[in-house]
Design an enzyme around this catalytic site. Sequence first.
Site, PDB file in Angstrom:
ATOM      1  N   TYR A  47       7.625  17.185  25.093  1.00  0.00           N
ATOM      2  CA  TYR A  47       6.337  17.659  24.546  1.00  0.00           C
ATOM      3  C   TYR A  47       6.313  17.530  23.012  1.00  0.00           C
ATOM      4  CZ  TYR A  47       6.008  20.094  29.113  1.00  0.00           C
ATOM      5  OH  TYR A  47       6.003  20.417  30.443  1.00  0.00           O
ATOM      6  N   HIS A 105      14.067  17.766  33.708  1.00  0.00           N
ATOM      7  CA  HIS A 105      12.607  17.638  33.802  1.00  0.00           C
ATOM      8  C   HIS A 105      12.151  16.903  35.069  1.00  0.00           C
ATOM      9  CE1 HIS A 105       8.978  17.736  30.887  1.00  0.00           C
ATOM     10  NE2 HIS A 105       8.545  17.759  32.125  1.00  0.00           N
TER      11      HIS A 105
HETATM   12  N1  LIG Z   1       7.700  20.225  34.704  1.00  0.00           N
HETATM   13  C1  LIG Z   1       6.732  19.329  34.567  1.00  0.00           C
HETATM   14  O1  LIG Z   1       6.897  18.130  34.861  1.00  0.00           O
HETATM   15  C2  LIG Z   1       5.397  19.784  34.055  1.00  0.00           C
HETATM   16  C3  LIG Z   1       4.278  18.963  34.225  1.00  0.00           C
HETATM   17  C4  LIG Z   1       3.039  19.420  33.774  1.00  0.00           C
HETATM   18  C5  LIG Z   1       2.944  20.665  33.154  1.00  0.00           C
HETATM   19  N2  LIG Z   1       4.066  21.431  32.956  1.00  0.00           N
HETATM   20  C6  LIG Z   1       4.004  22.755  32.274  1.00  0.00           C
HETATM   21  O2  LIG Z   1       2.985  23.535  32.893  1.00  0.00           O
HETATM   22  C7  LIG Z   1       2.043  23.936  31.913  1.00  0.00           C
HETATM   23  C8  LIG Z   1       0.658  24.105  32.515  1.00  0.00           C
HETATM   24  O3  LIG Z   1       0.214  22.916  33.128  1.00  0.00           O
HETATM   25  P1  LIG Z   1      -0.950  21.994  32.525  1.00  0.00           P
HETATM   26  O4  LIG Z   1      -0.970  22.139  31.061  1.00  0.00           O
HETATM   27  O5  LIG Z   1      -0.749  20.650  33.111  1.00  0.00           O
HETATM   28  O6  LIG Z   1      -2.281  22.534  33.188  1.00  0.00           O
HETATM   29  P2  LIG Z   1      -2.994  23.952  33.483  1.00  0.00           P
HETATM   30  O7  LIG Z   1      -2.262  25.064  32.873  1.00  0.00           O
HETATM   31  O8  LIG Z   1      -3.267  23.977  34.938  1.00  0.00           O
HETATM   32  O9  LIG Z   1      -4.396  23.741  32.761  1.00  0.00           O
HETATM   33  C9  LIG Z   1      -4.496  23.672  31.373  1.00  0.00           C
HETATM   34  C10 LIG Z   1      -5.959  23.401  31.029  1.00  0.00           C
HETATM   35  O10 LIG Z   1      -6.761  24.509  31.466  1.00  0.00           O
HETATM   36  C11 LIG Z   1      -7.532  24.976  30.374  1.00  0.00           C
HETATM   37  N3  LIG Z   1      -7.658  26.432  30.465  1.00  0.00           N
HETATM   38  C12 LIG Z   1      -6.703  27.369  30.266  1.00  0.00           C
HETATM   39  N4  LIG Z   1      -7.198  28.603  30.416  1.00  0.00           N
HETATM   40  C13 LIG Z   1      -8.512  28.441  30.719  1.00  0.00           C
HETATM   41  C14 LIG Z   1      -9.562  29.359  30.968  1.00  0.00           C
HETATM   42  N5  LIG Z   1      -9.349  30.678  30.958  1.00  0.00           N
HETATM   43  N6  LIG Z   1     -10.801  28.845  31.253  1.00  0.00           N
HETATM   44  C15 LIG Z   1     -11.010  27.515  31.272  1.00  0.00           C
HETATM   45  N7  LIG Z   1     -10.053  26.594  31.038  1.00  0.00           N
HETATM   46  C16 LIG Z   1      -8.808  27.064  30.754  1.00  0.00           C
HETATM   47  C17 LIG Z   1      -6.754  24.580  29.133  1.00  0.00           C
HETATM   48  O11 LIG Z   1      -7.661  24.478  28.055  1.00  0.00           O
HETATM   49  P3  LIG Z   1      -7.338  24.974  26.560  1.00  0.00           P
HETATM   50  O12 LIG Z   1      -6.004  24.402  26.171  1.00  0.00           O
HETATM   51  O13 LIG Z   1      -8.469  24.456  25.785  1.00  0.00           O
HETATM   52  O14 LIG Z   1      -7.274  26.478  26.584  1.00  0.00           O
HETATM   53  C18 LIG Z   1      -6.188  23.243  29.545  1.00  0.00           C
HETATM   54  O15 LIG Z   1      -7.142  22.213  29.368  1.00  0.00           O
HETATM   55  C19 LIG Z   1       2.143  22.826  30.865  1.00  0.00           C
HETATM   56  O16 LIG Z   1       1.515  23.171  29.653  1.00  0.00           O
HETATM   57  C20 LIG Z   1       3.622  22.649  30.796  1.00  0.00           C
HETATM   58  O17 LIG Z   1       4.203  23.688  30.031  1.00  0.00           O
HETATM   59  C21 LIG Z   1       5.290  21.021  33.427  1.00  0.00           C
END
Ligand SMILES: NC(=O)c1ccc[n+]([C@@H]2O[C@H](COP(=O)([O-])OP(=O)(O)OC[C@H]3O[C@@H](n4cnc5c(N)ncnc54)[C@H](OP(=O)(O)O)[C@@H]3O)[C@@H](O)[C@H]2O)c1
Length: 282
Positions: A47, A105
């Site tokens: 990241y 990862h």
């Molecule tokens: N291990 C892996 O391979 C892997 C892969 C993917 C993700 N991850 C981890 O998991 C975390 C979460 O997954 P993700 O980032 O893919 O997706 P997510 O958490 O499902 O969704 C994030 C999105 O939702 C929006 N959001 C958050 N709160 C909201 C609300 N209350 N109302 C409306 N929209 C909202 C965010 O917007 P804003 O930012 O504008 O608030 C962002 O665009 C990542 O950040 C990372 O740390 C790990």
Amino acid sequence: MLYHTTDHAKIPRLGLGTWKLEGETCASSVAKAIEIGYRHIDTAAVYENEEAVGKGIRDSGIDRSEIFVTTKVWMDRIKKEEVVGALSESLDKLQMDQVDMALLHWPVGDMPIEDQVSQLATCKTSGKAKLIGVSNYNQDQLLQALTSCSERLSNIQCEYHPLLDQDPILKTARGFDMLFTSYSPLGRGDRGTVLDNPAVKRVAEYHGKTPTQVVLRWHLQQANVAAIPKATSEEHLRENFDIFGWDLSAADMKTLYGLMRPDGRMVNPDWSPKWDTGVEAA
Ligand SMILES: NC(=O)c1ccc[n+]([C@@H]2O[C@H](COP(=O)([O-])OP(=O)(O)OC[C@H]3O[C@@H](n4cnc5c(N)ncnc54)[C@H](OP(=O)(O)O)[C@@H]3O)[C@@H](O)[C@H]2O)c1
């Protein structure tokens, strides 16, 4: 807050994801999240925000020992047998002596699982990670990892939200009393998917909550499950944290389980393993 207790650690089951958060925005979202009450932050070497995550934690003024920090080692370093060195570099960027959780990862396809997790075991025995685990493993790979690793694996992190069936890997995680961390728990916030789903909206309206809150509550009402939604603004951070002190009914849970579909998987890069369910498995 709800916690999962395992291996002498009390892990907050709601955390902050930080993928795509960068620089000062990342540091200030992390610091604000901690001010709101978050005590679990998820980052990864890939990241490229570990410096900012570390800064946000220091800026919060809350003692490091009160925050559960996860980072992940990227595939190129696993392949080169450099997992311990890679984790040391992450610690330098975070300005920490130890992370609470170090994860591999993704599994590396052409390397025995045993060799991948033996490097991870050294992260624990060297004290660089309090706990260790893996991410994006399928059920078979997780079982191989669990049976071949000389140190206990406490966590698996995988995509999970109401459109994706993760029953096989969840069952395995629970069977070994591992924490299962749902990534992309909001379906990445993508329009037309989880948060816009009419059934999710109906349940939210009934409870006077938002779709996001209902989906996060659905995660936390499942045994061993933690969720790490990424959010940037204070408004989103607060909304996502306001999910305690009320419950979804068994019927609500069933409604959300009913949304799972074969094409529900959203994160499926070329290097993915053969998934147990969704897209490749379908
Ligand atoms: N291990 C892996 O391979 C892997 C892969 C993917 C993700 N991850 C981890 O998991 C975390 C979460 O997954 P993700 O980032 O893919 O997706 P997510 O958490 O499902 O969704 C994030 C999105 O939702 C929006 N959001 C958050 N709160 C909201 C609300 N209350 N109302 C409306 N929209 C909202 C965010 O917007 P804003 O930012 O504008 O608030 C962002 O665009 C990542 O950040 C990372 O740390 C790990």
